[in-house]
Design a protein around this motif. Sequence first.
Motif, PDB file in Angstrom:
ATOM      1  N   LEU A  47       1.712 -59.807  19.591  1.00 56.40           N
ATOM      2  CA  LEU A  47       2.776 -58.870  19.972  1.00 56.40           C
ATOM      3  C   LEU A  47       2.565 -58.334  21.391  1.00 56.40           C
ATOM      4  CD1 LEU A  47       3.175 -56.921  16.612  1.00 56.40           C
ATOM      5  CD2 LEU A  47       4.893 -58.388  17.676  1.00 56.40           C
ATOM      6  N   LYS A  48       1.314 -58.107  21.749  1.00 58.64           N
ATOM      7  CA  LYS A  48       1.030 -57.645  23.115  1.00 58.64           C
ATOM      8  C   LYS A  48       1.451 -58.702  24.141  1.00 58.64           C
ATOM      9  CE  LYS A  48      -2.887 -54.610  21.993  1.00 58.64           C
ATOM     10  NZ  LYS A  48      -4.356 -54.394  22.146  1.00 58.64           N
ATOM     11  N   GLY A  49       1.128 -59.955  23.855  1.00 60.31           N
ATOM     12  CA  GLY A  49       1.534 -61.017  24.758  1.00 60.31           C
ATOM     13  C   GLY A  49       3.048 -61.141  24.856  1.00 60.31           C
ATOM     14  N   LEU A  50       3.740 -60.947  23.726  1.00 63.84           N
ATOM     15  CA  LEU A  50       5.203 -61.011  23.732  1.00 63.84           C
ATOM     16  C   LEU A  50       5.798 -59.845  24.504  1.00 63.84           C
ATOM     17  CD1 LEU A  50       7.746 -62.456  22.701  1.00 63.84           C
ATOM     18  CD2 LEU A  50       7.596 -61.052  20.623  1.00 63.84           C
ATOM     19  N   ALA A  51       5.203 -58.667  24.387  1.00 68.28           N
ATOM     20  CA  ALA A  51       5.724 -57.488  25.091  1.00 68.28           C
ATOM     21  C   ALA A  51       5.648 -57.666  26.598  1.00 68.28           C
ATOM     22  CB  ALA A  51       4.952 -56.241  24.665  1.00 68.28           C
ATOM     23  N   HIS A  52       4.611 -58.353  27.082  1.00 68.62           N
ATOM     24  CA  HIS A  52       4.450 -58.555  28.522  1.00 68.62           C
ATOM     25  C   HIS A  52       5.503 -59.500  29.110  1.00 68.62           C
ATOM     26  CE1 HIS A  52       0.919 -56.137  28.997  1.00 68.62           C
ATOM     27  NE2 HIS A  52       0.209 -56.838  28.127  1.00 68.62           N
ATOM     28  N   LYS A  53       6.230 -60.186  28.254  1.00 69.12           N
ATOM     29  CA  LYS A  53       7.293 -61.074  28.737  1.00 69.12           C
ATOM     30  C   LYS A  53       8.525 -60.286  29.190  1.00 69.12           C
ATOM     31  CE  LYS A  53       4.960 -64.778  27.596  1.00 69.12           C
ATOM     32  NZ  LYS A  53       4.417 -65.701  28.625  1.00 69.12           N
ATOM     33  N   PHE A  54       8.580 -59.005  28.871  1.00 71.30           N
ATOM     34  CA  PHE A  54       9.742 -58.188  29.198  1.00 71.30           C
ATOM     35  C   PHE A  54       9.343 -57.096  30.191  1.00 71.30           C
ATOM     36  CE2 PHE A  54      10.233 -59.812  24.888  1.00 71.30           C
ATOM     37  CZ  PHE A  54      11.459 -60.445  24.972  1.00 71.30           C
ATOM     38  N   GLY A  55      10.334 -56.585  30.907  1.00 75.09           N
ATOM     39  CA  GLY A  55      10.087 -55.542  31.881  1.00 75.09           C
ATOM     40  C   GLY A  55       9.749 -54.206  31.244  1.00 75.09           C
ATOM     41  N   ASN A  56       9.259 -53.294  32.053  1.00 79.68           N
ATOM     42  CA  ASN A  56       8.835 -51.989  31.539  1.00 79.68           C
ATOM     43  C   ASN A  56       9.988 -51.180  30.947  1.00 79.68           C
ATOM     44  OD1 ASN A  56       6.163 -52.454  32.317  1.00 79.68           O
ATOM     45  ND2 ASN A  56       6.526 -51.643  34.380  1.00 79.68           N
ATOM     46  N   ILE A  57      11.198 -51.396  31.461  1.00 82.56           N
ATOM     47  CA  ILE A  57      12.337 -50.619  30.968  1.00 82.56           C
ATOM     48  C   ILE A  57      13.145 -51.382  29.925  1.00 82.56           C
ATOM     49  CG2 ILE A  57      12.524 -49.304  33.113  1.00 82.56           C
ATOM     50  CD1 ILE A  57      14.822 -51.144  33.925  1.00 82.56           C
ATOM     51  N   SER A  58      12.649 -52.534  29.492  1.00 79.91           N
ATOM     52  CA  SER A  58      13.364 -53.343  28.509  1.00 79.91           C
ATOM     53  C   SER A  58      13.302 -52.698  27.127  1.00 79.91           C
ATOM     54  CB  SER A  58      12.778 -54.748  28.461  1.00 79.91           C
ATOM     55  OG  SER A  58      13.322 -55.486  27.390  1.00 79.91           O
ATOM     56  N   SER A  59      14.417 -52.729  26.404  1.00 79.60           N
ATOM     57  CA  SER A  59      14.435 -52.197  25.037  1.00 79.60           C
ATOM     58  C   SER A  59      13.586 -53.060  24.110  1.00 79.60           C
ATOM     59  CB  SER A  59      15.878 -52.133  24.520  1.00 79.60           C
ATOM     60  OG  SER A  59      16.469 -53.428  24.520  1.00 79.60           O
ATOM     61  N   ASN A  60      13.510 -54.361  24.397  1.00 82.62           N
ATOM     62  CA  ASN A  60      12.663 -55.234  23.583  1.00 82.62           C
ATOM     63  C   ASN A  60      11.194 -54.841  23.689  1.00 82.62           C
ATOM     64  OD1 ASN A  60      14.829 -56.766  22.716  1.00 82.62           O
ATOM     65  ND2 ASN A  60      14.614 -58.278  24.342  1.00 82.62           N
ATOM     66  N   ARG A  61      10.768 -54.543  24.889  1.00 82.00           N
ATOM     67  CA  ARG A  61       9.368 -54.145  25.077  1.00 82.00           C
ATOM     68  C   ARG A  61       9.089 -52.817  24.361  1.00 82.00           C
ATOM     69  NH1 ARG A  61       5.859 -54.685  30.606  1.00 82.00           N
ATOM     70  NH2 ARG A  61       3.881 -53.933  29.750  1.00 82.00           N
TER      71      ARG A  61
END
Length: 249
Positions: free
Chosen positions: A78-92
Amino acid sequence: MKRAHIWIRACVHILLFITLGVHSSKFDVNPVTDDISRLSVLRQNIPKDYKIPVHYVPKEEGGMCWVKLNVFYLEESLKGLAHKFGNISSNRKDISIFIQMFQELRLNMGSVEPIMYDFECHYREERWQTAWYFDFVKDFLIAAQNKEDSDDCDPSPCPTTPYTATTEGYLTDTGTLTDVVERSLLSLLFIPLIALIFLLVWKVRSCRNEEDLQQNPAEGGLFTGTEVTAPPLDAEISEKNMLNVIEIV
């Protein structure tokens, strides 16, 4: 004096009620299930064909230790997946909520390294599609909520043959079988469709040929009309005799 005893008992009951109420509410709060509904949102926001790497132990091999065996690597995934999105992304933001859930679960389980070491040969590395990945996460959270784990787990013997790594996802065999069945059904549907197209083409051509024969019957004389016959042999001889007589004169 009696009133004093009554007030004391009332105060004691109130304190007990408050204390037990606080503790019961504390234990009833389950952070694991509060935001599971966000999984469906993540499935919709992330492309279906996106491949997510995962390091896991299958349920049939992990047994009652399945939750403890997968909590660490799922958190890392999940950490690796979160890094695929920007800091302001709702997905992250949504993924970060699940990361926090996994961290709390892992801390409550205590040390999971010894069990992970015992099952080291059972871990698999694959890349799953979005839907299968989040189905696996959902199954994990439900199992953690129902406390489907144990401290005493004996690992099964290590596989004698290496597993075949796939990129299809969670429940790979079922997914592959479904794909094969769907393709077979589609191919079977094309057979009558192609036959129908050929039948229509043949019918149209037959109708056109019949119309042409009706409109131009002379053209069909080669097969159905009167045959052209040669002149009689006697007529040819008489014509030659007449020509000879004219030449003599």
